[in-house]
Write an enzyme that holds these catalytic residues in place. Structure first.
Site, mmCIF file in Angstrom:
data_model
loop_
_atom_site.group_PDB
_atom_site.id
_atom_site.type_symbol
_atom_site.label_atom_id
_atom_site.label_comp_id
_atom_site.label_asym_id
_atom_site.label_seq_id
_atom_site.Cartn_x
_atom_site.Cartn_y
_atom_site.Cartn_z
ATOM 1 N N ARG A 41 40.429 40.723 33.745
ATOM 2 C CA ARG A 41 40.936 39.563 34.468
ATOM 3 C C ARG A 41 39.902 38.432 34.490
ATOM 4 O O ARG A 41 40.238 37.252 34.403
ATOM 5 C CB ARG A 41 41.305 39.961 35.900
ATOM 6 N N ARG A 99 47.388 37.694 33.871
ATOM 7 C CA ARG A 99 48.373 38.168 32.893
ATOM 8 C C ARG A 99 47.994 37.767 31.470
ATOM 9 O O ARG A 99 48.191 38.513 30.524
ATOM 10 C CB ARG A 99 49.768 37.629 33.249
ATOM 11 N N HIS A 120 40.159 34.340 33.763
ATOM 12 C CA HIS A 120 39.696 33.211 34.592
ATOM 13 C C HIS A 120 38.755 32.303 33.785
ATOM 14 O O HIS A 120 38.780 31.088 33.945
ATOM 15 C CB HIS A 120 38.999 33.727 35.856
ATOM 16 N N SER A 127 41.961 30.150 46.673
ATOM 17 C CA SER A 127 42.612 29.965 47.974
ATOM 18 C C SER A 127 41.905 30.797 49.043
ATOM 19 O O SER A 127 41.170 31.745 48.725
ATOM 20 C CB SER A 127 44.082 30.395 47.885
ATOM 21 N N GLU A 160 43.231 32.912 50.720
ATOM 22 C CA GLU A 160 43.764 34.280 50.594
ATOM 23 C C GLU A 160 43.077 35.046 49.460
ATOM 24 O O GLU A 160 43.077 36.283 49.443
ATOM 25 C CB GLU A 160 45.279 34.248 50.309
ATOM 26 N N GLU A 192 57.316 15.938 43.666
ATOM 27 C CA GLU A 192 58.225 16.608 42.745
ATOM 28 C C GLU A 192 57.558 17.916 42.332
ATOM 29 O O GLU A 192 56.351 17.950 42.097
ATOM 30 C CB GLU A 192 58.475 15.741 41.504
ATOM 31 N N ASP A 250 47.890 29.339 37.845
ATOM 32 C CA ASP A 250 48.305 30.741 37.887
ATOM 33 C C ASP A 250 48.539 31.310 36.487
ATOM 34 O O ASP A 250 49.007 30.601 35.595
ATOM 35 C CB ASP A 250 49.592 30.838 38.716
ATOM 36 N N GLY A 251 48.245 32.584 36.366
ATOM 37 C CA GLY A 251 48.577 33.300 35.129
ATOM 38 C C GLY A 251 47.362 33.763 34.333
ATOM 39 O O GLY A 251 47.522 34.356 33.260
ATOM 40 N N LEU A 276 38.750 8.488 37.669
ATOM 41 C CA LEU A 276 39.707 9.551 38.020
ATOM 42 C C LEU A 276 39.094 10.360 39.154
ATOM 43 O O LEU A 276 37.887 10.622 39.149
ATOM 44 C CB LEU A 276 39.933 10.465 36.811
ATOM 45 N N SER A 311 52.537 28.630 47.603
ATOM 46 C CA SER A 311 51.409 29.461 48.045
ATOM 47 C C SER A 311 50.347 28.692 48.826
ATOM 48 O O SER A 311 49.159 28.748 48.489
ATOM 49 C CB SER A 311 50.783 30.179 46.843
HETATM 50 C C1 FPP Z 1 45.344 32.579 39.621
HETATM 51 O O1 FPP Z 1 45.751 33.359 38.526
HETATM 52 C C2 FPP Z 1 44.006 32.026 39.359
HETATM 53 C C3 FPP Z 1 42.950 32.123 40.226
HETATM 54 C C4 FPP Z 1 43.051 32.796 41.532
HETATM 55 C C5 FPP Z 1 41.618 31.587 39.866
HETATM 56 C C6 FPP Z 1 41.597 30.285 39.140
HETATM 57 C C7 FPP Z 1 40.213 29.965 38.744
HETATM 58 C C8 FPP Z 1 39.821 29.354 37.599
HETATM 59 C C9 FPP Z 1 40.776 28.858 36.590
HETATM 60 C C10 FPP Z 1 38.388 29.153 37.256
HETATM 61 C C11 FPP Z 1 37.509 28.480 38.230
HETATM 62 C C12 FPP Z 1 38.001 27.203 38.760
HETATM 63 C C13 FPP Z 1 37.381 25.997 38.666
HETATM 64 C C14 FPP Z 1 37.923 24.850 39.440
HETATM 65 C C15 FPP Z 1 36.209 25.751 37.809
HETATM 66 P P1 FPP Z 1 45.988 34.927 38.702
HETATM 67 O O2 FPP Z 1 44.689 35.637 38.539
HETATM 68 O O3 FPP Z 1 46.660 35.197 40.010
HETATM 69 O O4 FPP Z 1 46.918 35.265 37.513
HETATM 70 P P2 FPP Z 1 48.016 36.417 37.445
HETATM 71 O O5 FPP Z 1 49.139 35.987 38.359
HETATM 72 O O6 FPP Z 1 48.417 36.417 36.007
HETATM 73 O O7 FPP Z 1 47.372 37.703 37.872
#
Ligand code: FPP
Length: 233
Positions: free
Chosen positions: A15, A6, A19, A47, A49, A185, A2-3, A113, A174
């Site tokens: 955004r 932001r 990513h 997800s 969602e 943990e 997450d994040g 792994l 979530s």
């Molecule tokens: C949540 O942050 C992040 C996601 C919903 C997407 C995560 C995807 C990647 C890191 C790239 C692809 C993944 C792989 C496995 C190659 P957010 O957008 O909700 O952040 P925010 O809360 O700051 O808006």
């Protein structure tokens, strides 16, 4: 993870750029986890969602999944990483579905792994599918045990997670591994995922090593009833 959004907004970026930066964070985190002897790493990439996000953002995340496999599969395979997928593969677009399936097949005998990519994953849906598969196989109600459900989850055969990390300052899980993480943990950090580097991995593992895990038991298993009676009683 997450994040990302932001992180991008703080830099005046889109955004999707967040990513992309988030996707680039995966490899160093994996490497650090490997150095610490972590055997299974699960990343929540998308997800069930997340389909509700704007179309362009959804597409950018799905394409990053594809690019991640295209860029890293040879290297991951050579390093002995076994790639697995958690979630509903069928709803993913063909360009990602095929790649994920081939990557899983190609790396299935690797054992250094295990990297679980949770993509189109939801913890509750995972449980529902496990129960549905028990019913489809005609399993009797009294045989629907915790073990039977565990054996039909997307993580079947894997150990339960010891540590669940959520970046980005939120303190909820979530719908991530809701069954499997019953005794995990939890570690919540304000670090935004693109900033989650080797030092952040170290900090999480140091904190984990300080936790006392009891699994519902008493700390040292002493039976008070068997202790010598207090003098005078
Ligand atoms: C949540 O942050 C992040 C996601 C919903 C997407 C995560 C995807 C990647 C890191 C790239 C692809 C993944 C792989 C496995 C190659 P957010 O957008 O909700 O952040 P925010 O809360 O700051 O808006």
């Amino acid at each position: 993870m997450d994040g990302n959004g932001r992180w991008a907004q703080a830099r005046g970026l889109r955004r999707a750029d967040g990513h992309r930066a988030g996707a680039e964070t995966i490899r160093p985190v994996m490497e650090r986890c490997g150095q610490h002897g972590v055997e299974v790493l699960t990343l929540f990439g998308f997800s069930t969602e997340n389909w509700g996000r704007p179309h362009t953002e959804v597409q950018s995340i799905l394409k990053l999944g594809r690019d991640f496999i295209d860029t890293h599969l040879d290297e991951l395979d050579a390093a002995g990483v076994q790639l697995r997928h958690l979630g509903d593969l069928d709803r993913l677009p063909g360009f990602l579905r095929g790649r994920v399936a081939r990557a899983v097949e190609r790396t299935r005998d690797n054992s250094k792994l295990i990297l679980n990519l949770a993509f189109n994953y939801g913890g509750r849906a995972d449980i529902v599918e496990a129960v549905q598969s028990l019913i489809r196989d005609g399993v009797a109600a009294e045989d629907v045990t915790e073990e039977a459900i565990t054996a039909r989850l997307a993580t079947a055969g894997l150990p339960e997670p010891d540590l669940l990390i959520r970046t980005g300052g939120e303190t909820r899980i979530s719908n991530f591994l809701v069954w499997q993480a019953a005794y995990a943990e939890y570690y919540f950090t304000d670090a935004l995922w693109p900033d989650f580097d080797a030092g952040e991995v170290d900090a999480a593992l140091i904190e984990f090593s300080r936790r006392q895990r009891r699994f519902g038991l008493v700390p040292n298993g002493d039976d008070e009833e068997s202790l010598p009676a207090e003098s005078g009683s």
